[in-house]
Design a protein around this motif. Structure first.
Motif, PDB file in Angstrom:
ATOM      1  N   GLU A   1       0.834  -1.212   0.000  1.00 14.18           N
ATOM      2  CA  GLU A   1       0.000   0.000   0.000  1.00 14.18           C
ATOM      3  C   GLU A   1       0.868   1.263   0.000  1.00 14.18           C
ATOM      4  O   GLU A   1       1.095   1.894   1.025  1.00 14.18           O
ATOM      5  CB  GLU A   1      -0.941  -0.008   1.213  1.00 14.18           C
ATOM      6  N   PHE A   2       1.316   1.662  -1.198  1.00 16.78           N
ATOM      7  CA  PHE A   2       2.024   2.926  -1.353  1.00 16.78           C
ATOM      8  C   PHE A   2       1.062   4.088  -1.620  1.00 16.78           C
ATOM      9  O   PHE A   2       1.510   5.222  -1.809  1.00 16.78           O
ATOM     10  CB  PHE A   2       3.023   2.851  -2.508  1.00 16.78           C
ATOM     11  N   ASN A   3      -0.223   3.821  -1.657  1.00 16.54           N
ATOM     12  CA  ASN A   3      -1.206   4.873  -1.932  1.00 16.54           C
ATOM     13  C   ASN A   3      -1.913   5.357  -0.663  1.00 16.54           C
ATOM     14  O   ASN A   3      -2.797   6.204  -0.728  1.00 16.54           O
ATOM     15  CB  ASN A   3      -2.259   4.376  -2.930  1.00 16.54           C
TER      16      ASN A   3
ATOM     17  N   GLY B   1       1.301  -6.010  -7.858  1.00  9.41           N
ATOM     18  CA  GLY B   1       1.133  -6.155  -6.421  1.00  9.41           C
ATOM     19  C   GLY B   1       1.536  -4.955  -5.604  1.00  9.41           C
ATOM     20  O   GLY B   1       1.864  -5.085  -4.417  1.00  9.41           O
ATOM     21  N   VAL B   2       1.471  -3.748  -6.206  1.00 17.79           N
ATOM     22  CA  VAL B   2       1.759  -2.542  -5.443  1.00 17.79           C
ATOM     23  C   VAL B   2       0.792  -1.452  -5.889  1.00 17.79           C
ATOM     24  O   VAL B   2       0.575  -1.241  -7.080  1.00 17.79           O
ATOM     25  CB  VAL B   2       3.234  -2.095  -5.620  1.00 17.79           C
ATOM     26  N   ALA B   3       0.173  -0.771  -4.913  1.00 19.69           N
ATOM     27  CA  ALA B   3      -0.798   0.286  -5.206  1.00 19.69           C
ATOM     28  C   ALA B   3      -0.116   1.641  -5.067  1.00 19.69           C
ATOM     29  O   ALA B   3       0.484   1.940  -4.036  1.00 19.69           O
ATOM     30  CB  ALA B   3      -1.988   0.204  -4.258  1.00 19.69           C
ATOM     31  N   VAL B   4      -0.187   2.460  -6.128  1.00 19.14           N
ATOM     32  CA  VAL B   4       0.381   3.811  -6.117  1.00 19.14           C
ATOM     33  C   VAL B   4      -0.702   4.794  -6.538  1.00 19.14           C
ATOM     34  O   VAL B   4      -1.701   4.418  -7.150  1.00 19.14           O
ATOM     35  CB  VAL B   4       1.605   3.920  -7.046  1.00 19.14           C
TER      36      VAL B   4
ATOM     37  N   HIS C   1       3.530  12.187 -12.934  1.00 16.57           N
ATOM     38  CA  HIS C   1       4.065  11.859 -11.620  1.00 16.57           C
ATOM     39  C   HIS C   1       3.290  10.686 -11.033  1.00 16.57           C
ATOM     40  O   HIS C   1       2.188  10.346 -11.493  1.00 16.57           O
ATOM     41  CB  HIS C   1       3.930  13.041 -10.647  1.00 16.57           C
ATOM     42  N   ILE C   2       3.835  10.116  -9.975  1.00 12.82           N
ATOM     43  CA  ILE C   2       3.084   9.254  -9.066  1.00 12.82           C
ATOM     44  C   ILE C   2       3.411   9.711  -7.650  1.00 12.82           C
ATOM     45  O   ILE C   2       4.447  10.334  -7.408  1.00 12.82           O
ATOM     46  CB  ILE C   2       3.399   7.749  -9.222  1.00 12.82           C
ATOM     47  N   ARG C   3       2.480   9.430  -6.726  1.00  7.42           N
ATOM     48  CA  ARG C   3       2.718   9.749  -5.317  1.00  7.42           C
ATOM     49  C   ARG C   3       2.896   8.456  -4.554  1.00  7.42           C
ATOM     50  O   ARG C   3       2.072   7.540  -4.671  1.00  7.42           O
ATOM     51  CB  ARG C   3       1.557  10.556  -4.734  1.00  7.42           C
ATOM     52  N   LEU C   4       3.974   8.378  -3.771  1.00  9.70           N
ATOM     53  CA  LEU C   4       4.286   7.169  -3.008  1.00  9.70           C
ATOM     54  C   LEU C   4       4.293   7.491  -1.518  1.00  9.70           C
ATOM     55  O   LEU C   4       5.000   8.391  -1.076  1.00  9.70           O
ATOM     56  CB  LEU C   4       5.658   6.623  -3.411  1.00  9.70           C
ATOM     57  N   SER C   5       3.516   6.739  -0.760  1.00 10.21           N
ATOM     58  CA  SER C   5       3.474   6.902   0.698  1.00 10.21           C
ATOM     59  C   SER C   5       4.327   5.828   1.351  1.00 10.21           C
ATOM     60  O   SER C   5       4.236   4.653   0.997  1.00 10.21           O
ATOM     61  CB  SER C   5       2.039   6.787   1.203  1.00 10.21           C
ATOM     62  N   PHE C   6       5.160   6.223   2.322  1.00  7.48           N
ATOM     63  CA  PHE C   6       5.946   5.237   3.062  1.00  7.48           C
ATOM     64  C   PHE C   6       5.428   5.051   4.479  1.00  7.48           C
ATOM     65  O   PHE C   6       6.070   4.389   5.299  1.00  7.48           O
ATOM     66  CB  PHE C   6       7.435   5.621   3.084  1.00  7.48           C
ATOM     67  N   ALA C   7       4.265   5.609   4.800  1.00  8.11           N
ATOM     68  CA  ALA C   7       3.722   5.495   6.153  1.00  8.11           C
ATOM     69  C   ALA C   7       2.700   4.373   6.299  1.00  8.11           C
ATOM     70  O   ALA C   7       2.505   3.868   7.405  1.00  8.11           O
ATOM     71  CB  ALA C   7       3.069   6.802   6.575  1.00  8.11           C
ATOM     72  N   ALA C   8       2.042   3.990   5.220  1.00  7.17           N
ATOM     73  CA  ALA C   8       0.924   3.053   5.319  1.00  7.17           C
ATOM     74  C   ALA C   8       1.340   1.596   5.189  1.00  7.17           C
ATOM     75  O   ALA C   8       0.493   0.709   5.192  1.00  7.17           O
ATOM     76  CB  ALA C   8      -0.116   3.383   4.244  1.00  7.17           C
TER      77      ALA C   8
END
Length: 478
Positions: free
Chosen positions: A118-120, A430-433, A448-455
């Motif tokens: 879950e990178f989104n 297998g990765v959501a962005v 662009h894409i946005r990547l979250s490293f908190a979730a």
């Protein structure tokens, strides 16, 4: 086994056995189910509650659980096609259509399928949330005298005072309103400050949820570009002159999605430009409590440098706690405060008192500063892991700025990349962005894409997610 999955599995097994019982027939006792399936009483209780919510069983206190009577045959669906005309009947007279596009928000709210990295996500992973501290705070709050009574419409005084101290400067508790999280506070602010059809200046790129709020209120978002030092003052001044706008919405600290921080040199310029335009600045200070361990001292909220009532300040506890801990504030000076209060009362009456009391219990406990220090350390490690993995595994993606706070990276894709194709390919891998397009109120200058490293669960999952993203890029990029 995780409690949540145990509940689902038990509910599924009980669902499959319901045909053994006649309608109204009694199911085995909770004690029997605990012994038979070797689960906890809590798991049994929650599984039966799930079946009751589905209308399959009926629970009777002191008597047990019983198979529900068969449901009446479903009525045939009616014809709702008339709504399309009714909902769009006024569109011809609206300066800005008020149809709501929530897709940019739902990307960060929808949980991906099991096994997908879950990178989104827009919130802390459960392992980073202060679940025990929140549960203890809620339990203590529920026992406070008057905790279940009606609170003051502005919020309980002690919580308003706590938010005022956190903002700093000359802000007082009398200038603070408690809100149901940042999104609700932003909606109140935009409704208060701009009439339907009016332009509102926004950073470009910016948070899709704010763009959705503006458009739902019939406002016209006008983009003002940002760089690594925040909004560009010369372009902000030109946008005010060109549009006659009276509102500018910005995130001066760790901006979403770029991570930019409004520089010390630009802060007084931005305030001066807005004041000369007779305009308000809505300061969305959404992520101040997610500073990274190596950040050093943070700049104060823009509201602390404002002496003329230009800034309407919005902040929240949600990002640093849990998506369901929806407590935030609005702070403003002058007549606008009464308008903000009136709109909030009409829309919401007040924020539930038990949640306000729980917030006070949480932030006043020794667990609160410990939690913030822990999250600060973990976010730095996750940020560094993701930035390093992108450099080594996906060098064709450009990360122009690595922030010292927040939970995001904002990689630029090679020119000509089909964002939608990459997002779909990433999900297959297998990765959501999150795609970059919803973050722009006009045509984007680049993909662009946005990547979250908190979730995500931790650094290992970040490394695996970037590996999967490599697979998707190999499929999509030329």
């Amino acid at each position: 086994m995780h409690e949540r999955s145990s509940v689902g599995e038990l509910a599924e097994r009980l669902r499959g056995e319901l045909d053994r019982y006649s309608p109204g027939g009694k199911l085995p006792s909770s004690r029997t189910l605990v012994e038979r399936f070797r689960v906890s009483p809590v798991t049994v209780s929650r599984a039966l509650a799930q079946l009751a919510a589905e209308g399959l069983v009926v629970t009777r206190p002191g008597a047990g659980a019983f198979r529900a009577e068969p449901r009446a045959a479903a009525q045939p669906a009616g014809d709702t096609s008339w709504q399309a005309l009714t909902l769009s009947a006024d569109a011809a007279t609206e300066l800005v259509p008020r149809a709501v596009d929530a897709s940019g928000v739902l990307v960060t709210l929808s949980a991906p399928p099991p096994g997908v990295v879950e990178f989104n996500g827009g919130y802390l992973h459960p392992s980073l949330q202060p679940e025990r501290a929140m549960a203890a705070a809620l339990a203590r709050a529920g026992r406070r005298p008057g905790a279940w009574g009606r609170p003051p419409v502005d919020g309980i005084p002690e919580l308003r005072e706590w938010f005022a101290r956190g903002i700093g400067g000359a802000i007082t508790a009398a200038e603070v309103l408690i809100a149901s999280g940042g999104q609700s506070a932003l909606a109140t602010a935009l409704r208060a400050l701009a009439p339907p059809g009016a332009p509102v200046l926004v950073e470009s790129p910016t948070y899709p949820g704010m763009l959705a709020i503006a458009r739902a209120a019939g406002l016209r978002p006008v983009p003002v570009p940002v760089d690594t030092d925040g909004v560009r003052p010369e372009l902000l001044a030109e946008a005010f002159r060109a549009t006659g706008a009276r509102v500018f919405v910005c995130q001066p600290l760790f901006q979403n999605p770029t991570g930019a921080v409004l520089s010390a040199q630009r802060r007084p310029e931005v305030l001066r430009i807005a004041r000369e335009a007779g305009a308000f600045i809505v300061e969305d200070d959404f992520v101040r409590r997610l500073v990274h361990e190596d950040a050093g001292p943070l700049p104060r909220p823009l509201a602390t440098d404002d002496h003329d009532g230009v800034v309407v300040h919005v902040s929240s506890l949600t990002k640093a706690t849990s998506p369901s801990f929806r407590i935030g504030c609005l702070a403003a000076r002058g007549p606008v405060l009464e308008r903000l209060r009136a709109i909030q009362v009409v829309d919401h009456f007040f924020v539930p008192r038990p949640l306000q009391e729980a917030a006070l219990e949480l932030v006043g406990s020794p667990a609160w500063p410990r939690h913030l220090r822990t999250v600060s350390a973990h976010l730095k490690v996750r940020r560094d892991t993701m930035a390093a993995a992108l450099r080594t595994t996906l060098p064709e993606l450009t990360v122009g700025h690595v922030p010292l706070g927040g939970y995001l990276l904002w990689p630029r894709l090679p020119d000509g990349t089909d964002e939608a194709a990459l997002v779909a390919g990433a999900l297959r891998a297998g990765v959501a962005v999150a795609p970059g397009r919803p973050y722009f109120s006009a045509e984007p200058p680049a993909p662009h894409i946005r990547l979250s490293f908190a979730a995500v669960a931790g650094p290992a999952e970040i490394t695996e997610g970037i590996r999967r993203l490599r697979t998707a890029c190999d499929e999509v990029l030329d």
